[in-house]
Write an enzyme that holds these catalytic residues in place. Structure first.
Site, mmCIF file in Angstrom:
data_model
loop_
_atom_site.group_PDB
_atom_site.id
_atom_site.type_symbol
_atom_site.label_atom_id
_atom_site.label_comp_id
_atom_site.label_asym_id
_atom_site.label_seq_id
_atom_site.Cartn_x
_atom_site.Cartn_y
_atom_site.Cartn_z
ATOM 1 N N VAL A 1 0.779 -1.034 -1.019
ATOM 2 C CA VAL A 1 0.128 0.424 -0.010
ATOM 3 C C VAL A 1 1.354 0.947 0.543
ATOM 4 O O VAL A 1 0.842 2.185 -0.271
ATOM 5 C CB VAL A 1 -1.042 -0.428 0.857
ATOM 6 C CG1 VAL A 1 -1.492 1.474 1.129
ATOM 7 C CG2 VAL A 1 -1.580 -1.350 1.166
ATOM 8 N N GLU A 2 1.946 1.167 0.648
ATOM 9 C CA GLU A 2 3.289 2.333 0.359
ATOM 10 C C GLU A 2 3.679 2.605 -0.661
ATOM 11 O O GLU A 2 3.746 3.538 -0.726
ATOM 12 C CB GLU A 2 3.724 1.885 1.434
ATOM 13 C CG GLU A 2 3.612 1.641 2.672
ATOM 14 C CD GLU A 2 3.129 3.735 3.529
ATOM 15 O OE1 GLU A 2 3.880 4.687 2.324
ATOM 16 O OE2 GLU A 2 2.615 4.137 4.614
#
Length: 593
Positions: free
Chosen positions: A275-276
């Site tokens: 997600v980062e």
């Protein structure tokens, strides 16, 4: 008083006499070496001043190219920069100054005037002051860069980000946009929000709750309809994002799981990396969070990641992964073992989560949810949805995705300030691939300290063998060549222009050349490539390149100047050094300006 003055004058006269005598006694070789040092600093200074003018004119990509050339003058000079006090001081300050211009900070502005004094450059004070003023002024903070209470948001943040620390960067920074910025703006559609209300959605919801109760994911979290709604998002319009992430996860997830396990963090929490950054080591967010784990400078420093003129460990594979695990463990302990709150704080900082928890009156992410920044409201359910899909890809329609092969490499400790060009030759690869394997390196040279570099798998022993042959004094002023079976030192001398005795001496006195050999790069170098005779003096090319013939006594610098070209550019383009001596008739490519 008169006696004292007489002694002072007498001592001064003696010192002047000694100085003059010493200067007059300099050998031709010493004078030639001094002239070479002066030429290097002069050429570097010319490019540096061009870079300052480019910064002043807001031409940052051009400034990056100018500063690159200033550094390359040193790297390609075939002079051992570290052994010369003047060159070493000038080079070190140049690297530091360029770094401070790339990452401007009012607390530590670039010392342009000090650099000019060290290198002996004439830099206009007004130009230097103007560049500093332009660089350290605070960027304008837009509404999009604020939370609902005005505090800056960024991943791996500790409190609020300092706008003066926002990296500007020049063209050589090959960063990619961080996927987290895109996911933070996602607004779920009515169809995606309604997925929980279907019979299939209800059944799936119950199965997930059962898996959580059985501790199938290695940690406890509270199932919430929004998590399932993000699963629906990834099954629909976010499918390409999830597919890319699952594929790229194969490169790093095994390493991440191992390090998270060693640090006492649930292995599945490592999916936070998807997600980062979508597993891109050079991802950069709008708030200057960088790397696989999107650290901003302040938090990176808290957890031991160095950020200097030479390296930025936020982009390191192993170091940044370990720092991420340590930070998450710290946050989980802060919030009583609640990993959802820990992930939320990783995104927006402990301060924002602490305030939300106080307002909610409970250590519960979904109770604190209404009081958190909008980005964090998306962030945590995004990670939980990713964990669900990654653990059961077939169930959610991603069974066809085959993760990429694990990124493999050897690690080898190299001496301080090792040129990556030399290392690339020793490991049979390219500088670009070494930069890919070592994204924390900020230049084409290792830090000024013994440093562990990643090289292609199976190449470490060969690199060590080559470096054992290299004398420390000319480590970065040599080239490496491969030998063919049956070759003699005379054959190699013919094609490199290096006398046989020098080749033998550089390779430990070996009678027969074997494998990779060291080719010393001195002022006697004629050519590193075979000479291809031609009958024409010049041959214009349609590709924007002109081929010219060298004359007797030409160096790369002389030839380049004769054709109004940059010696550094010509040297790079032809795989030579600016002071390489060219044999008469040698073809040299001149790139168009």
């Amino acid at each position: 008083m008169k006696t004292f003055l007489f002694k002072v004058f007498s001592l001064t006269a003696i010192l002047i006499f000694i100085s003059v005598s010493f200067t007059g006694a300099q050998t031709p070789e010493a004078r030639q070496a001094e002239a070479r040092v002066n030429q290097i600093t002069t050429d570097a200074g010319r490019y540096f001043k061009q870079g300052l003018l480019s910064v002043q004119d807001n031409r940052r990509p051009q400034a990056g190219e100018d500063f690159d050339k200033a550094v390359e003058v040193f790297l390609m000079s075939s002079v051992n920069v570290g052994s010369n006090q003047k060159l070493n001081g000038c080079y070190s300050q140049l690297i530091e100054t360029i770094y401070l211009m790339e990452f401007p900070s009012a607390q530590k502005p670039p010392q342009i005037k000090n650099l000019a004094a060290t290198c002996g450059w004439s830099v206009d004070n007004q130009l230097a002051d103007g560049v500093i003023a332009k660089l350290v002024q605070k960027p304008i903070q837009t509404d999009a860069a604020k939370t609902n209470n005005g505090a800056l948001i960024s991943s791996a943040a500790s409190g609020t980000a300092n706008t003066s620390d926002i990296a500007q960067g020049f063209n050589e920074q090959k960063f990619e946009p961080a996927i987290g910025d895109e996911l933070a703006r996602v607004e779920l559609t009515p169809e995606e929000q309604n997925v929980i209300n279907t019979p299939e959605g209800q059944q799936q919801y119950q199965l997930i709750q059962l898996a959580i109760a059985n501790k199938s994911f290695g940690f406890n979290f509270q199932m919430h309809p929004m998590v399932q709604q993000f699963v629906g998002y990834y099954q629909g319009r976010g499918r390409a994002t999830m597919t890319t992430g699952l594929y790229r996860s194969g490169m790093f997830m095994r390493m991440a799981r191992r390090i998270f396990r060693e640090e006492g963090v649930p292995e599945n929490v490592a999916w936070l990396g998807q997600v980062e950054s979508a597993w891109k080591p050079q991802a950069m967010s709008w708030a200057s969070a960088s790397g696989l784990w999107q650290f901003i400078p302040g938090t990176a420093a808290r957890f031991g990641l160095r950020r200097t003129a030479h390296i930025d460990e936020r982009n390191s594979f192993e170091a940044a992964t370990r720092a991420s695990a340590k930070y998450l463990k710290f946050l989980a302990n802060r919030y009583g073992g609640n990993w959802e709150l820990a992930m939320g704080a990783y995104n927006c900082g402990e301060g924002n989560v602490d305030r939300a928890v106080r307002r909610a009156g409970a250590l519960n992410f979904w109770a604190a949810y209404p009081y958190l920044p909008q980005e964090t409201r998306n962030y945590v359910p995004n990670i939980l949805a990713t964990i669900l899909i990654a653990n059961s890809p077939q169930q959610y329609g991603f069974g066809h995705v085959r993760p990429a092969a694990q990124l493999t490499y050897d690690q080898v400790r190299v001496p301080s300030s090792t040129n990556l060009s030399l290392l690339a030759q020793a490991s049979d690869t390219t500088v670009d691939y070494l930069r890919y394997l070592n994204p924390e390196l900020r230049t084409n040279m290792s830090p000024p300290e013994p440093y562990i570099i990643r090289v292609p798998p199976g190449k470490a022993n060969g690199v060590v063998a080559v470096f054992r042959k290299l004398p420390a004094g000319n480590r970065n002023t040599a080239a490496i060549a491969k030998t063919a079976a049956g070759e003699t030192w005379q054959n190699i001398s013919n094609r490199t222009g290096i006398p046989v005795e020098q080749l033998i001496a550089a390779n430990g006195g070996s009678n027969v050349p074997k494998g990779k050999i060291i080719v010393p790069q001195t002022g006697m170098v004629k050519s590193i490539a075979y000479v291809r005779p031609t009958t024409t003096a010049t041959a214009p090319q349609t590709s924007g390149i002109t081929i010219v013939k060298a004359q007797a006594g030409d160096t790369v610098t002389k030839l380049a100047q004769r054709h109004n070209a940059s010696p550094v550019d010509v040297a790079k383009f032809n795989g030579l050094f600016p002071n390489s001596i060219l044999p008469a008739g040698r073809e040299v490519k001149i790139p168009s300006r």
